[in-house]
Design a protein around this motif. Structure first.
Motif, PDB file in Angstrom:
ATOM      1  N   HIS A   1       0.850  -1.196   0.000  1.00  0.00           N
ATOM      2  CA  HIS A   1       0.000   0.000   0.000  1.00  0.00           C
ATOM      3  C   HIS A   1       0.884   1.244   0.000  1.00  0.00           C
ATOM      4  CE1 HIS A   1      -3.590   2.285   1.949  1.00  0.00           C
ATOM      5  NE2 HIS A   1      -3.401   2.599   0.701  1.00  0.00           N
TER       6      HIS A   1
ATOM      7  N   SER B   1       2.500   1.760  -3.336  1.00  0.00           N
ATOM      8  CA  SER B   1       1.586   2.304  -4.364  1.00  0.00           C
ATOM      9  C   SER B   1       1.525   3.830  -4.232  1.00  0.00           C
ATOM     10  CB  SER B   1       0.190   1.699  -4.219  1.00  0.00           C
ATOM     11  OG  SER B   1      -0.466   2.224  -3.077  1.00  0.00           O
TER      12      SER B   1
ATOM     13  N   TYR C   1      -9.394   8.958  -1.288  1.00  0.00           N
ATOM     14  CA  TYR C   1      -8.446   8.275  -0.398  1.00  0.00           C
ATOM     15  C   TYR C   1      -8.067   9.162   0.782  1.00  0.00           C
ATOM     16  CZ  TYR C   1      -7.700   4.052  -3.111  1.00  0.00           C
ATOM     17  OH  TYR C   1      -7.903   2.847  -3.719  1.00  0.00           O
TER      18      TYR C   1
ATOM     19  N   ILE D   1     -11.502   3.613  -5.813  1.00  0.00           N
ATOM     20  CA  ILE D   1     -10.710   3.426  -7.039  1.00  0.00           C
ATOM     21  C   ILE D   1     -11.565   3.648  -8.293  1.00  0.00           C
ATOM     22  CG2 ILE D   1     -11.138   0.946  -7.270  1.00  0.00           C
ATOM     23  CD1 ILE D   1      -7.767   2.719  -7.869  1.00  0.00           C
TER      24      ILE D   1
ATOM     25  N   TYR E   1       0.631   1.494 -10.180  1.00  0.00           N
ATOM     26  CA  TYR E   1      -0.034   2.056  -8.991  1.00  0.00           C
ATOM     27  C   TYR E   1      -1.268   1.223  -8.652  1.00  0.00           C
ATOM     28  CZ  TYR E   1      -3.242   5.182  -6.508  1.00  0.00           C
ATOM     29  OH  TYR E   1      -4.161   5.700  -5.617  1.00  0.00           O
TER      30      TYR E   1
ATOM     31  N   LEU F   1      -1.993  -1.383  -5.482  1.00  0.00           N
ATOM     32  CA  LEU F   1      -3.176  -1.188  -4.629  1.00  0.00           C
ATOM     33  C   LEU F   1      -3.949  -2.498  -4.533  1.00  0.00           C
ATOM     34  CD1 LEU F   1      -4.911   2.246  -5.368  1.00  0.00           C
ATOM     35  CD2 LEU F   1      -3.893   1.439  -3.231  1.00  0.00           C
TER      36      LEU F   1
ATOM     37  N   TYR G   1      -2.176  -4.936  -2.262  1.00  0.00           N
ATOM     38  CA  TYR G   1      -2.395  -4.590  -0.838  1.00  0.00           C
ATOM     39  C   TYR G   1      -3.722  -5.153  -0.373  1.00  0.00           C
ATOM     40  CZ  TYR G   1      -5.204  -1.152   1.832  1.00  0.00           C
ATOM     41  OH  TYR G   1      -6.149  -0.531   2.636  1.00  0.00           O
TER      42      TYR G   1
END
Lengths: 10, 215
Positions: free
Chosen positions: B12, B15, B40, B133, B153, B157, B160
């Motif tokens: 995480h 990313s 986020y 996302i 990226y 994610l 993670y």
């Protein structure tokens, strides 16, 4: 030991 | 803390660092959804309300501060940095994320572990993270091509989230007090959203072509 409900993660 | 959880936190963090590196090095945020980054930042701000009240471990506290600071830094760069903000695809990043925020908040009012401010905001942040996302995936589909840093990226994610699910399975079998059903269910939904992206990413890697997402 994490007790129920303790937020120990991110 | 098990290795799956630690690996999940590290992917995480990677990313976010990939994104910061991309923005800092190229002074451009083309292909990045500002809405996803704002979501986020909201996720971290509402989830870590207990930052100063519940001390779990130094690791947790440091990571929470890093996540809040880095997500706000990305939003600040994309909004304020004179060079970076010019490369933001405003007309491509049109996902109406305010409805998503509202839906998650209503759901958090209905579905939470305890009806307190902290718990409602925690549940809200969990639901919001699952769908945060979406604007980014929509933008990638709109822009057709995915530059490799943005692709990596999303890949990290997804990794993670996948590692967190393995962490929950591991904890379920090794601990007797493990009840985080809200995070587990929401995490499964979130990982499902990545699945289709992973499929196209894998295809593009296998056929060695540029990653194209079906519009």
């Amino acid at each position: 030991k994490t007790t129920k409900g303790v937020k120990d993660e991110l | 803390m098990n290795i799956f959880r630690f690996a999940g936190d590290m992917t995480h963090l990677i990313s976010i660092l990939i994104l910061l590196l991309k923005i800092y090095a190229t002074k451009s945020c083309a292909g990045i959804s500002l809405k996803t980054q704002e979501l986020y930042a909201l996720v971290f701000l509402t989830r870590y309300l207990d930052l100063f009240t519940d001390y779990v471990s130094l690791y947790n506290t440091v990571m929470k501060i890093v996540f809040i600071a880095s997500s706000l830094a990305i939003v600040w760069c994309m909004r304020r940095h004179p060079l970076v903000r010019r490369s933001y695809d405003k007309d491509l990043d049109t996902f109406r994320h305010q409805y998503v925020v509202l839906a998650c908040f209503v759901l958090a009012l209905l579905l939470n572990e305890k009806f307190t401010i902290q718990e409602v905001f925690w549940a809200f942040s969990i639901y919001l993270e699952a769908v945060a996302i979406l604007p980014q995936l929509v933008l990638l589909q709109r822009s057709g091509n995915v530059d490799n840093l943005t692709g990596q990226y999303v890949l990290f994610l997804g990794a993670y989230r996948g590692l967190y699910i393995i962490n929950w399975i591991y904890r379920y079998f090794t601990e007797d007090h493990f009840t985080r059903w809200i995070a587990c269910v929401s995490g499964l939904v979130q990982t499902g959203l990545y699945a289709d992206f992973f499929y196209y990413y894998y295809l593009s890697w296998k056929t060695n072509t540029k990653l194209k997402l079906p519009a």
